[in-house]
Structures are given as structure tokens and as C-alpha cells.
Design a protein around this motif. Structure first.
Motif, PDB file in Angstrom:
ATOM      1  N   VAL A  34     -14.837  -9.322   3.579  1.00 53.45           N
ATOM      2  CA  VAL A  34     -13.887  -8.235   3.430  1.00 53.45           C
ATOM      3  C   VAL A  34     -14.410  -6.970   4.103  1.00 53.45           C
ATOM      4  CG1 VAL A  34     -12.938  -9.217   1.334  1.00 53.45           C
ATOM      5  CG2 VAL A  34     -14.588  -7.556   1.323  1.00 53.45           C
ATOM      6  N   ASP A  35     -13.562  -6.272   4.694  1.00 57.98           N
ATOM      7  CA  ASP A  35     -13.917  -4.865   5.403  1.00 57.98           C
ATOM      8  C   ASP A  35     -13.937  -3.753   4.415  1.00 57.98           C
ATOM      9  OD1 ASP A  35     -13.669  -5.517   8.233  1.00 57.98           O
ATOM     10  OD2 ASP A  35     -11.826  -6.342   7.220  1.00 57.98           O
ATOM     11  N   GLY A  36     -12.864  -3.907   3.252  1.00 59.84           N
ATOM     12  CA  GLY A  36     -13.153  -2.809   1.984  1.00 59.84           C
ATOM     13  C   GLY A  36     -12.593  -3.475   0.726  1.00 59.84           C
ATOM     14  N   ILE A  37     -13.216  -2.656  -0.299  1.00 57.80           N
ATOM     15  CA  ILE A  37     -13.052  -3.314  -1.482  1.00 57.80           C
ATOM     16  C   ILE A  37     -12.501  -2.068  -2.475  1.00 57.80           C
ATOM     17  CG2 ILE A  37     -14.369  -4.140  -3.671  1.00 57.80           C
ATOM     18  CD1 ILE A  37     -16.445  -5.118  -2.069  1.00 57.80           C
ATOM     19  N   ILE A  38     -11.589  -2.222  -3.288  1.00 54.80           N
ATOM     20  CA  ILE A  38     -10.977  -1.360  -4.214  1.00 54.80           C
ATOM     21  C   ILE A  38     -11.383  -2.103  -5.742  1.00 54.80           C
ATOM     22  CG2 ILE A  38      -8.975  -0.349  -5.282  1.00 54.80           C
ATOM     23  CD1 ILE A  38      -7.619  -0.836  -2.359  1.00 54.80           C
TER      24      ILE A  38
END
Ligand code: 3PG
Length: 306
Positions: A49-53
Motif C-alpha cells: 500500500v501507498d497510504g494507511i488510514i
């Protein structure tokens, strides 16, 4: 572009729908990992993944090592003590929070707990009212401001202490600014905590402070459990039968407190200050926009690491 929403304590479904619309609307892919029980599941989910929330989910160096493409972590909420900022900086990862998005929900829970304890946990006996009582807001950030707004509706006499917020800003919100933390505790029967958990604040709510509180004291914690000196809390409750403690983050010694001081403590079974549909929508969608904004356009407003 792949963005993972990793929430051990999931958002409301309506918030996930909104997050999906923002992420997929930007041509990115949403990956969902909800209610996970094991760190291994998180480590596997971050691999590409490129981003994590996240919410209060722990994002440490091990998670970052397992995520070679990771560029941004957004904490959908206020406190980011669950994210290793130093490790993020070392990995070239941007960390953001979404300030203010869930603050009304937390402030409302503070009042819910205050009323419940002032009415003796609704056990049918005669309690007290909040009207006319002194309330001290310890740290005047977004939650503190919402607490002040609601307190005025209750007819409380509202004070605040915040070394990082100018007294003029506190007074402009119609709240009396006090110059020292001791003065706040000496003045106020009710104290509502809104400090983050940092090296400076951990265990800072100790006997020196709580012993200053006037008769009928109630300490309200919707901040973090780490800020409380739990041994000192037991001590003050032993010394003062009038002292009460309500918290949204169960202390390590919760069962001891409940057993020793029946009717004088309350802890939610799981942190739920921000557990409303509205807060989930606000914080989750803000986090989705911030993730896309950073990954697509490099916008780093609300960045909290260097
Ligand atoms: C926050 O820091 O935003 C609150 O403590 C809410 O945390 P949560 O998202 O884990 O409920």
C-alpha cells in the motif's frame, strides 16, 4: 495507488462508504482491514500500500518495514501517540492527523459521563446538578473548546489552563484563563482532561494536582490513560470519599478501582469518545482527502512529523 484503512475498532459503515467514494473517486484502490485481532494481519495488509488510514492502531517501525511503498499514514482523529513519528521520518513517511473532526463527539461523551456520575450512576438516589459548578478544562484544543461550549449551556462556571494557547484566545471563547495548572485544580470541582500523551504529560495527573481539587471533585478523562498516575489516583480516592473518576480509557487498575470505590468510578468498556457516525464520517473522509491530496499533489497540511 492503494490506500489501506486499518481499524481494529471499525468506523461506522456509512463512514466507510464515504471513504470509499473519495478514494475510488480519485482513481485509487481502497483496501479494508477491520476488526483485526493480530498484528500479523496488519503486517500482511500493508505489503503493497501507498497510504494507511488508522484510528488508535499502532503503526511502528515493524509495520513501516513491512510496507516498502508506504508514503503516508493518516491518523483519522486527534492523538497520534500510536504512531512512531521518528521511525516514520526515518522511513520518509509523512504522518498527519485530522484535527477537530471528532472533537464534538468526545466533548459530548465527557458530559454524558459527568451527568451520569453526578446522578450516582442513575441508581435512583439523589444526585447533584452541573449548573453553577466550576469546570476546569485542562488543555484548550479542539475538544476543550467544544467542552467549553457545552458547559456554558449547562450553566457551568468555565475555566481553562493551556500553556500552549494564549490566554487571550481562551478569554475570547468566553472562558476564564488561569495562569498555572495548580490554580486550575484548586479552582475547579470538575476537571476535564484534554492533554495528549507525551513524555511531558505521562503520569502528570498526580496526587499533587488532584489533592488541590475542591470538595465533591470529579476528574473526567477522555484524553489518554497514560496521563494519569494510577497509584496516585488510588491514593486520592482512599483519602477522599468525595473524589470521583470517570474515564473513556479504562485504567490498568480498573477492577481494583471498581472494587475499592464502588459508585465512585466509571470506565467505558472500550474507548468510545469518537465512536459516533458523525465523528467517523468527519474524520474518515478528511483522512481520505488528506491521503489522496498528499499522494497526488504533495499537500502536507496537518503533517505532524518533520
Ligand atoms: C483521538 O485521538 O482522536 C481520539 O482519542 C479517538 O480515538 P479513536 O479513533 O481510537 O476512537
Amino acid at each position: 495507488m492503494k490506500i489501506l484503512v486499518a481499524t481494529e475498532k471499525p468506523f461506522a459503515a456509512v463512514a466507510v462508504k464515504g471513504i470509499r467514494e473519495v478514494i475510488e473517486g480519485a482513481g485509487a484502490e481502497l483496501v479494508l482491514l477491520e476488526k483485526y485481532t493480530d498484528k500479523a494481519q496488519l503486517l500482511a495488509a500493508v505489503a503493497d500500500v501507498d497510504g494507511i488510514i488508522v484510528r488508535s492502531d499502532i503503526i511502528d517501525a515493524e509495520v513501516m518495514d513491512a510496507a516498502p511503498n508506504l508514503k503516508i499514514v493518516v491518523r483519522a482523529g486527534a492523538g497520534y501517540d500510536n504512531i512512531d513519528l521518528q521511525a516514520a521520518t526515518a522511513h520518509g513517511i509523512c504522518v498527519m492527523n485530522t484535527p477537530g473532526q471528532n472533537s464534538n463527539a468526545v466533548a459530548e461523551l465527557a458530559f454524558g459521563m459527568m451527568v451520569m456520575m453526578a446522578r450516582n450512576l442513575y441508581n435512583g438516589t439523589s444526585g447533584t446538578e452541573l449548573k453553577g459548578k466550576t469546570l476546569g478544562i485542562h488543555a484548550f484544543g479542539q475538544v476543550g473548546r467544544n467542552v467549553a461550549r457545552i458547559a456554558k449551556g449547562f450553566g457551568m462556571d468555565v475555566y481553562a489552563y493551556d500553556p500552549y494557547c494564549p490566554a487571550e484566545a481562551i478569554e475570547a471563547a468566553g472562558v476564564k484563563a488561569l495562569a498555572t495548572v495548580e490554580e486550575l485544580y484548586r479552582t475547579c470541582q470538575y476537571i476535564s482532561l484534554h492533554i495528549p500523551a507525551t513524555d511531558e504529560t505521562k503520569k502528570s495527573i498526580n496526587h499533587n494536582l488532584t489533592s488541590l481539587m475542591p470538595k465533591g471533585a470529579m476528574l473526567v478523562n477522555t484524553a489518554r490513560k497514560e496521563v494519569i498516575d494510577e497509584e496516585d489516583l488510588v491514593r486520592i480516592m482512599e483519602e477522599r470519599p468525595d473524589f470521583r473518576y470517570v474515564t473513556d480509557i479504562a485504567p490498568a487498575n480498573a477492577s481494583l478501582l471498581a472494587e475499592k470505590f464502588p459508585g465512585r468510578t466509571f470506565a467505558t468498556p472500550k474507548k468510545m469518545g469518537a465512536q459516533t457516525a458523525e465523528a467517523n464520517i468527519n474524520a474518515g473522509i478528511a483522512a481520505a482527502h488528506q491521503s489522496i491530496g498528499y499522494l497526488r499533489d504533495g499537500i502536507d497540511k496537518f503533517r505532524v512529523n518533520k
